[in-house]
Motif scaffolding. Structure first.
Motif, PDB file in Angstrom:
ATOM      1  N   ASP A  63      -7.926  13.053  40.569  1.00  0.00           N
ATOM      2  CA  ASP A  63      -7.371  13.561  41.824  1.00  0.00           C
ATOM      3  C   ASP A  63      -7.720  12.664  43.004  1.00  0.00           C
ATOM      4  N   ARG A  64      -9.001  12.358  43.166  1.00  0.00           N
ATOM      5  CA  ARG A  64      -9.415  11.540  44.317  1.00  0.00           C
ATOM      6  C   ARG A  64      -8.914  10.111  44.162  1.00  0.00           C
ATOM      7  N   MET A  65      -8.945   9.599  42.958  1.00  0.00           N
ATOM      8  CA  MET A  65      -8.427   8.254  42.710  1.00  0.00           C
ATOM      9  C   MET A  65      -6.961   8.160  43.111  1.00  0.00           C
ATOM     10  N   ASP A  66      -6.157   9.139  42.708  1.00  0.00           N
ATOM     11  CA  ASP A  66      -4.731   9.107  43.007  1.00  0.00           C
ATOM     12  C   ASP A  66      -4.469   9.203  44.511  1.00  0.00           C
ATOM     13  N   LYS A  67      -5.354   9.887  45.246  1.00  0.00           N
ATOM     14  CA  LYS A  67      -5.172  10.035  46.690  1.00  0.00           C
ATOM     15  C   LYS A  67      -5.644   8.809  47.466  1.00  0.00           C
ATOM     16  N   GLU A  68      -6.739   8.194  47.009  1.00  0.00           N
ATOM     17  CA  GLU A  68      -7.397   7.180  47.823  1.00  0.00           C
ATOM     18  C   GLU A  68      -7.202   5.747  47.339  1.00  0.00           C
ATOM     19  N   CYS A  69      -6.699   5.558  46.136  1.00  0.00           N
ATOM     20  CA  CYS A  69      -6.595   4.198  45.602  1.00  0.00           C
ATOM     21  C   CYS A  69      -5.495   3.414  46.310  1.00  0.00           C
ATOM     22  N   PHE A  70      -5.574   2.105  46.197  1.00  0.00           N
ATOM     23  CA  PHE A  70      -4.535   1.214  46.706  1.00  0.00           C
ATOM     24  C   PHE A  70      -3.781   0.631  45.520  1.00  0.00           C
ATOM     25  N   ALA A  71      -2.481   0.847  45.487  1.00  0.00           N
ATOM     26  CA  ALA A  71      -1.669   0.247  44.431  1.00  0.00           C
ATOM     27  C   ALA A  71      -1.398  -1.210  44.765  1.00  0.00           C
ATOM     28  N   VAL A  98      -6.616  -0.449  43.167  1.00  0.00           N
ATOM     29  CA  VAL A  98      -7.948  -0.763  43.661  1.00  0.00           C
ATOM     30  C   VAL A  98      -8.673   0.545  43.913  1.00  0.00           C
ATOM     31  N   TYR A  99      -9.757   0.757  43.170  1.00  0.00           N
ATOM     32  CA  TYR A  99     -10.585   1.954  43.317  1.00  0.00           C
ATOM     33  C   TYR A  99     -11.945   1.585  42.739  1.00  0.00           C
ATOM     34  N   GLY A 100     -12.945   1.508  43.569  1.00  0.00           N
ATOM     35  CA  GLY A 100     -14.223   0.932  43.179  1.00  0.00           C
ATOM     36  C   GLY A 100     -14.900   1.629  42.007  1.00  0.00           C
ATOM     37  N   GLN A 101     -15.605   0.847  41.206  1.00  0.00           N
ATOM     38  CA  GLN A 101     -16.320   1.413  40.063  1.00  0.00           C
ATOM     39  C   GLN A 101     -17.321   2.473  40.502  1.00  0.00           C
ATOM     40  N   THR A 102     -17.932   2.291  41.660  1.00  0.00           N
ATOM     41  CA  THR A 102     -18.859   3.296  42.170  1.00  0.00           C
ATOM     42  C   THR A 102     -18.151   4.629  42.346  1.00  0.00           C
ATOM     43  N   GLU A 103     -16.913   4.597  42.843  1.00  0.00           N
ATOM     44  CA  GLU A 103     -16.162   5.843  43.046  1.00  0.00           C
ATOM     45  C   GLU A 103     -15.754   6.457  41.713  1.00  0.00           C
ATOM     46  N   VAL A 104     -15.376   5.621  40.750  1.00  0.00           N
ATOM     47  CA  VAL A 104     -15.085   6.111  39.404  1.00  0.00           C
ATOM     48  C   VAL A 104     -16.294   6.844  38.844  1.00  0.00           C
ATOM     49  N   THR A 105     -17.458   6.216  38.967  1.00  0.00           N
ATOM     50  CA  THR A 105     -18.690   6.804  38.435  1.00  0.00           C
ATOM     51  C   THR A 105     -19.032   8.102  39.156  1.00  0.00           C
ATOM     52  N   ARG A 106     -18.857   8.125  40.481  1.00  0.00           N
ATOM     53  CA  ARG A 106     -19.129   9.336  41.256  1.00  0.00           C
ATOM     54  C   ARG A 106     -18.243  10.500  40.781  1.00  0.00           C
ATOM     55  N   ASP A 107     -16.954  10.210  40.586  1.00  0.00           N
ATOM     56  CA  ASP A 107     -16.033  11.253  40.123  1.00  0.00           C
ATOM     57  C   ASP A 107     -16.440  11.771  38.748  1.00  0.00           C
ATOM     58  N   CYS A 210     -10.552 -13.160  47.474  1.00  0.00           N
ATOM     59  CA  CYS A 210     -10.508 -12.171  48.550  1.00  0.00           C
ATOM     60  C   CYS A 210     -10.040 -10.850  47.959  1.00  0.00           C
ATOM     61  N   SER A 211     -10.907  -9.851  47.990  1.00  0.00           N
ATOM     62  CA  SER A 211     -10.616  -8.547  47.418  1.00  0.00           C
ATOM     63  C   SER A 211     -10.956  -7.476  48.440  1.00  0.00           C
ATOM     64  N   MET A 212     -10.872  -6.212  48.023  1.00  0.00           N
ATOM     65  CA  MET A 212     -11.153  -5.125  48.948  1.00  0.00           C
ATOM     66  C   MET A 212     -11.548  -3.871  48.176  1.00  0.00           C
ATOM     67  N   ARG A 213     -12.140  -2.915  48.907  1.00  0.00           N
ATOM     68  CA  ARG A 213     -12.425  -1.594  48.355  1.00  0.00           C
ATOM     69  C   ARG A 213     -11.569  -0.526  49.041  1.00  0.00           C
ATOM     70  N   ASN A 214     -11.412  -0.643  50.362  1.00  0.00           N
ATOM     71  CA  ASN A 214     -10.502   0.236  51.091  1.00  0.00           C
ATOM     72  C   ASN A 214     -10.083  -0.481  52.369  1.00  0.00           C
ATOM     73  N   GLU A 215      -9.435   0.213  53.263  1.00  0.00           N
ATOM     74  CA  GLU A 215      -8.859  -0.437  54.439  1.00  0.00           C
ATOM     75  C   GLU A 215      -9.908  -0.954  55.421  1.00  0.00           C
ATOM     76  N   ASN A 216     -11.155  -0.524  55.257  1.00  0.00           N
ATOM     77  CA  ASN A 216     -12.226  -1.006  56.136  1.00  0.00           C
ATOM     78  C   ASN A 216     -13.429  -1.527  55.359  1.00  0.00           C
ATOM     79  N   LEU A 217     -13.227  -1.861  54.096  1.00  0.00           N
ATOM     80  CA  LEU A 217     -14.319  -2.370  53.271  1.00  0.00           C
ATOM     81  C   LEU A 217     -13.768  -3.488  52.392  1.00  0.00           C
ATOM     82  N   SER A 218     -14.280  -4.697  52.593  1.00  0.00           N
ATOM     83  CA  SER A 218     -13.767  -5.873  51.887  1.00  0.00           C
ATOM     84  C   SER A 218     -14.843  -6.475  50.989  1.00  0.00           C
TER      85      SER A 218
END
Length: 389
Positions: A63-71, A98-107, A210-218
């Motif tokens: 659920d959170r991955m689908d809402k917050e990830c970047f395609a 794009v959805y960080g491994q830390t977030e995968v693990t948290r979920d 050059c990669s990213m985790r979200n719109e304010n985390l690179s």
């Protein structure tokens, strides 16, 4: 204590396996040698293949991955003055997210806790017994007290330095390894990404990503010497070097800032065979390592979990052992293809200390071929979004 599947390792692969099995009514216990906070504090990959995304959905934790990830529908490749885009969506009909491994693990931790699943942290002296028998068991200690888990099967999801691989006798186990003569210096910063898609850049000064985790985390990387240490690089020195290695149009608009994490990772390709011994099954980094070029590390672990999960479900639901009997063969067939892709992409864009003028010309010819050949780009895209299970 008794369980059906004992899982050594409380990272994303072990947690994903436990969650998938739980939803099929199969009991597991997860053993983790570190604390939950330590596991969640590890900075790892953030590119998920189609297959991994589908497994998260099957596990009920998407659920959170689908809402917050970047395609991501493609990626930018640059090499010197050459720059081009590879369109995954057009070439394959798929993308990565794009959805960080830390977030995968948290979920996965949250799901495990919500279902009342058992995770034992701070385990020491974990030992797998009788893996080649019909009655394996695992012993371990916590705070000086010894414990034992009897089980039907053991899943070794405990990483490259874990005990699972070492349990398989050397007379049976064969290892293949290639060490690369450089590392990656990675920086995490609370800055907007320089581009909507990843940039893989080869230059005469070395590789950069050059990669990213979200719109304010690179997340940014540069190829560095194995003798370097993170403290050798100030933030200013890192940003200046990164700008030298990426196309000018991106260097000019790069937003820099203080690093919130800085580390150096050596690069290696590694595979052990077989991935099964009796009732012990190796998964993820316990069995194989890839260079981070191409983002296959976490995704290869997911393919292992797919094969093992389906094999165990088949065994418990029907009594048929085809899936677990073929686990090692199926997993390794896909792993070696991922190893090839990571190895070839690393060779494509990095500078090696022993390269001569001919080698550099061949490297440029490979990039030029990829740039101008749709079929080559299609093969690259198929590998990047993930080969089918």
């Amino acid at each position: 204590m008794r369980t059906q599947v004992a899982i050594s390792g409380g990272g994303p692969s072990g947690l994903l396996l436990s969650q998938l099995l739980h939803r099929k009514g199969i009991d597991t216990v997860v053993l983790e040698r570190k604390t939950k906070d330590y596991v969640l504090g590890r900075i790892r990959a953030g590119i998920l293949e189609v297959g991994f995304v589908n497994l998260m959905r099957e596990a009920g934790v998407a659920d959170r991955m689908d809402k917050e990830c970047f395609a991501h529908d493609g990626t930018v490749i640059s090499f010197g003055e050459t720059q081009f885009n590879i369109d995954f969506k057009e070439l394959t009909g798929s993308n990565v997210v794009v959805y960080g491994q830390t977030e995968v693990t948290r979920d996965l931790y949250e799901a495990r806790e919500a279902m009342g699943g058992q995770i034992v942290f701070n385990t020491e002296n974990v030992t797998i017994h009788g893996a080649d028998s019909d009655a394996p068991h695992v012993t371990y200690s916590v705070d000086g007290t010894d414990h034992r888990i009897d089980c039907d099967y053991v899943a070794g999801c405990d990483g490259f330095h874990g005990i699972s691989r070492q349990t398989i006798p050397l007379s049976i186990r064969k290892e293949y390894e290639k060490l690369y003569p450089f590392g990656w210096l990675g920086v995490l910063s609370e800055t907007p990404p320089v581009n909507d898609e990843l940039i893989y850049s080869g230059s005469e000064r070395g590789f950069a990503l050059c990669s990213m985790r979200n719109e304010n985390l690179s997340r940014y990387y540069i190829q560095c010497s194995l003798s370097d240490a993170p403290e050798d690089w100030t933030d200013d020195a890192f940003w200046a070097e990164l700008k030298r290695r990426i196309p000018a149009e991106y260097a000019d608009k790069l937003v820099t800032g203080p690093s919130i994490e800085k580390s150096i990772a050596p690069l290696r390709s590694f595979v052990t065979e077989p991935m099964r011994w009796g009732r012990l099954f190796l998964c993820g980094d316990a069995a194989h390592i890839v260079p981070p070029t191409g983002a296959k590390g976490l995704n290869t672990a997911a393919s292992d979990i797919h094969y093992l999960y389906n094999g165990l479900v088949q065994m418990y639901e029907t009594g048929k052992s085809d899936g677990i009997d073929q686990y090692s063969e199926k997993a390794l067939a896909r792993i070696w293809k991922a190893e090839r892709f990571s190895w070839s992409t690393t060779n494509l864009l990095h500078r090696f200390p022993d390269q001569n003028a001919f080698d550099l010309k061949m490297q440029k010819a490979d990039v030029d071929f990829l740039r101008g050949n749709r079929e080559a780009q299609s093969v690259f895209a198929q590998n990047y979004v993930g080969l089918p299970y």
